[in-house]
Structures are given as structure tokens and as C-alpha cells.
Design an enzyme around this catalytic site. Structure first.
Site, PDB file in Angstrom:
ATOM      1  CG  HIS A  27      -5.735  -0.755  -2.868  1.00  0.00           C
ATOM      2  ND1 HIS A  27      -4.487  -0.612  -2.314  1.00  0.00           N
ATOM      3  CD2 HIS A  27      -6.512  -1.278  -1.882  1.00  0.00           C
ATOM      4  CE1 HIS A  27      -4.501  -1.016  -1.044  1.00  0.00           C
ATOM      5  NE2 HIS A  27      -5.721  -1.425  -0.772  1.00  0.00           N
ATOM      6  CD  GLU A  73      -1.737  -0.657  -4.368  1.00  0.00           C
ATOM      7  OE1 GLU A  73      -2.315   0.399  -4.016  1.00  0.00           O
ATOM      8  OE2 GLU A  73      -2.105  -1.791  -4.030  1.00  0.00           O
TER       9      GLU A  73
END
Length: 398
Positions: A282, A259
Site C-alpha cells: 500500500h 492488510e
């Protein structure tokens, strides 16, 4: 009074809890810090509060010898070296329940959007097309929702899914009590029967790429896959291939194997640009309500530990429930988990002629935790003997 350091823009509700408990030395940071800056920021802290980006590794703990407790203002604790924390006598707390509703609502919203092909329809309208066809669009009512991982979030999704009229089935490696009309299934059967499959499993080797080419091929043709658990549980290349062939009609991912570390860093993924894929950064648990709840939940656990030694809910530590103080002083003693440790501890109290009013003991792995209320205040010499004893990992006096 303890010094508290909070990183990553933790919700103000946490400060409210600390302030109400009488803590005034509170330092806050709006973001995670690089290793050197982090070590300096927490060097003289007693309490450290973080979210998911701050890395509390061995070096951080070694630099912050005063730290007594760490609070993860989130669900996950992968960013903390839990073993080093335990071996240093430092309990770690998290918030396993406070954002379950937020995640559940996002998952169900994505299921409905993908069943109705809304991401594609929305894009087409923005591009100047007025496509009113019903082809490939379905109601959620009557569809089968397959939940892999029937914990706090998975079970709540099942309850809400039933309220939409969905048939709910689930798979879990542990036996779980079904809620409502949900039924437990083996994984192959769940994948074959589900119109929507949603993942809610922990990270780690046991769940790495559980959705790979083989398990994706077991899914019902035209089904939807949603992952709001951990980025490592889905083989992204295999998912892309299943989407390209049409075996999977749509997907929604809130977590990814790698990420971005900042707001302006782009996500790199083979799923970028697909009109039938929802990608979110997220944010499954990122609502104002959940962040406020998390702030209060974790701060309250930290306050209870600092004021009374309560470790109930710690993820890496022997758990002792709250007990009303019964003596003049309370001693928190963390020791190596060896035979006779409690007897050695109590021998020191007896030699110092200190009466034990109340005592709790619990062990976990290599450490034991004893909470002892004594009738008279211990002398500095007595405390030094406790701290320097060969079995002692850590000793604090309240």
C-alpha cells in the site's frame, strides 16, 4: 491558540505550515494509537491530523468534545466516521490530489515490468539462471491501456501512458472529459481490448469485487491486471485462478482486502509466491514528494478553517470558500438543517443589536453552516444564547 495533535508520523511539512501560521501547541505521535490511548491523546485537542490507520470512530469523537476539525493526510477517509463528524459540526479534510503523480508512476512502472516479465527474470537470475529469451516479453508502445475509474489518478495515468505510445481507453460510471486521445468505452469492451487493465475506483458496495470470475474472464487472454485503488474491488481467489490458467499473464496489487496492521505482520494472500505477481505494501502514494505535498495541502486547509472558517474541500460538510474577515468578530454556526434556521439565527443577532457585516450560508444533509461577520464583539451572554439554541449543533467565535 488551538492545540494540534498529529498522529502516524505525518510529514514535517505540516508542522512548518502550522508554525508559520502562529500555532505552537503541536503534539505528534509516530504511529496510530489503540482506541483508549487515542481518546486520551485527542481529549483536549482542537485539531486532529491522521493518516489511514487511525480510526476516528464515534467513540473517539465522543471522547474529544473540543475537536473542531479533522485532517486526513491521505486520499481516503474510510477511517473516519464522517456521519458522526458532520452531526457534531466537525468538517473533515483530505488530500485528493497531492499523491496522484506518485500512484500514476508506480502503475506505469508495474505495467512495463510485467509486460517485460521482469519479476520472473529477476527471480531467475537470483536463483542462478541466465534466461535471455524474449518469449512473452513486450514493449508498452502500441499496447492498449484500459483504465477503470477516470478520476484524478486514472486520467493522469492515461496522459502518461500516451507519452509511452500506448492506446488509452477508459470506463467510468460518470461522464468524463477525455484527455489527449483517450476514449470512453463500456466495461466489457474495455476488458476485451486492453493489454493492461488498471483499477482506480473508490471503495464501497458499488465496487466490491467488480473484478470477479465473470469480469476476469472477459479480459483479453494474456492481459495484465493492476490494482492500486481499494483492496475490496478484486476477488483475490478468482484472480489466482485466472493466473493459474494463464488467462491473466501477470498482476500487480498495492492494496488488499485485509492488510497487515504493522511492519512485522505478514500479508496473508493466495498470491504470495507467484513469480508473475508484484505485491507492494500500500505504497502507491508513498514517496517523499507526495508526503511533503500532502502535509502542506491538508495543513493549509486546517489552518484556513481554524483562522477563517473556510470549509472548501471538506468531504463531509457544507463548503464555504474563503472570505476576507469584514467585521470585529466572525461567528461559525453549525445548525440543524430545518426551515427558518437562518431567520432564527439572525433574530438573535438583531435582539442583541449586533450588525451583520457579511454572511455566508451553505447546507449539506442534516446540517447547515453559517459564517457571519458582525460589527461589534458579541457578549458572553450572546454566545451562550447561540450555543444553547435548539437548532445549534456547534458554535465558535473567531
Amino acid at each position: 491558540m488551538a492545540k494540534i495533535v498529529l498522529l502516524e508520523n505525518i510529514h514535517p511539512s505540516a508542522r512548518e505550515v502550522f508554525t508559520a501560521a502562529g500555532f505552537t501547541d503541536i503534539v505528534t505521535y509516530n504511529s496510530a494509537l489503540p482506541p483508549d490511548a487515542l481518546q486520551e491523546a485527542i481529549r483536549d485537542a482542537d485539531v486532529v491530523g491522521i493518516r489511514s490507520r487511525t480510526q476516528m470512530d464515534k467513540a473517539a469523537f465522543e471522547a474529544a468534545r473540543k475537536v473542531r476539525v479533522v485532517g486526513c493526510f491521505c486520499i481516503g477517509t474510510n477511517q473516519v466516521d464522517l456521519t458522526t463528524a458532520m452531526e457534531s459540526g466537525i468538517p473533515v479534510f483530505n488530500a485528493p490530489f497531492s499523491n496522484t503523480r506518485s500512484v500514476a508512476e508506480l502503475v506505469l512502472a508495474e505495467a512495463i515490468l510485467l509486460l517485460r516479465r521482469i519479476p520472473e527474470k529477476n527471480l531467475r537470475v537470483h536463483q542462478g539462471h541466465w534466461d535471455k529469451t524474449a518469449n512473452g516479453s513486450f514493449e508498452a508502445r502500441g499496447k492498449t491501456l484500459g483504465i477503470i475509474g477516470y478520476g484524478n489518478i486514472g486520467s493522469q495515468i492515461g496522459t502518461l501512458g500516451e507519452q509511452l505510445g500506448m492506446r488509452v481507453i477508459f470506463h467510468d460510471v460518470e461522464a468524463k472529459l477525455p484527455l489527449g486521445n483517450a476514449r470512453a468505452y463500456d466495461l466489457p469492451t474495455l476488458l476485451a481490448e486492453s493489454d493492461v487493465v488498471t483499477l482506480h475506483v473508490p471503495g464501497g458496495r458499488s465496487t466490491e469485487n467488480i473484478m470477479d470470475e465473470g469480469t476476469l474472464s472477459m479480459m483479453k487472454r494474456g492481459a495484465i491486471l493492476i490494482n492500486a485503488s481499494r483492496g475490496t474491488v478484486v476477488d483475490i481467489d478468482a484472480l489466482r485462478a485466472a493466473l493459474d490458467t494463464g488467462h491473466i499473464s501477470g498482476a500487480a496489487l498495492d492494496v488488499f482486502p485485509v492488510e497487515p496492521k504493522g511492519v512485522d505482520e505478514p500479508l496473508v494472500s493466495p498470491l504470495i509466491g507467484l513469480p508473475n505477481v508484484i505485491l507492494t505494501p500500500h505504497i502507491g502514494g508513498s514517496t517523499m514528494e507526495s508526503q511533503e505535498n500532502i502535509g502542506r495541502e491538508v495543513a493549509e486547509k486546517l489552518v484556513r478553517f481554524v483562522l477563517s472558517g473556510t470549509t472548501k474541500g471538506a468531504v463531509n460538510f457544507p463548503e464555504l470558500p474563503y472570505q476576507e474577515p469584514a467585521g470585529t468578530a466572525r461567528i461559525l454556526h453549525v445548525h440543524r438543517n430545518v426551515p427558518g434556521a437562518l431567520a432564527q439565527l439572525n433574530s438573535l443577532f438583531a435582539d442583541a443589536k449586533l450588525n451583520i457585516v457579511s454572511q455566508q450560508l451553505q447546507t449539506k444533509g442534516p446540517v447547515g453552516f453559517v459564517l457571519t461577520d458582525i460589527g461589534d464583539a458579541p457578549s458572553p451572554d450572546m454566545i451562550e444564547k447561540l450555543k444553547s439554541h435548539p437548532i445549534t449543533v456547534r458554535c465558535d467565535v473567531l
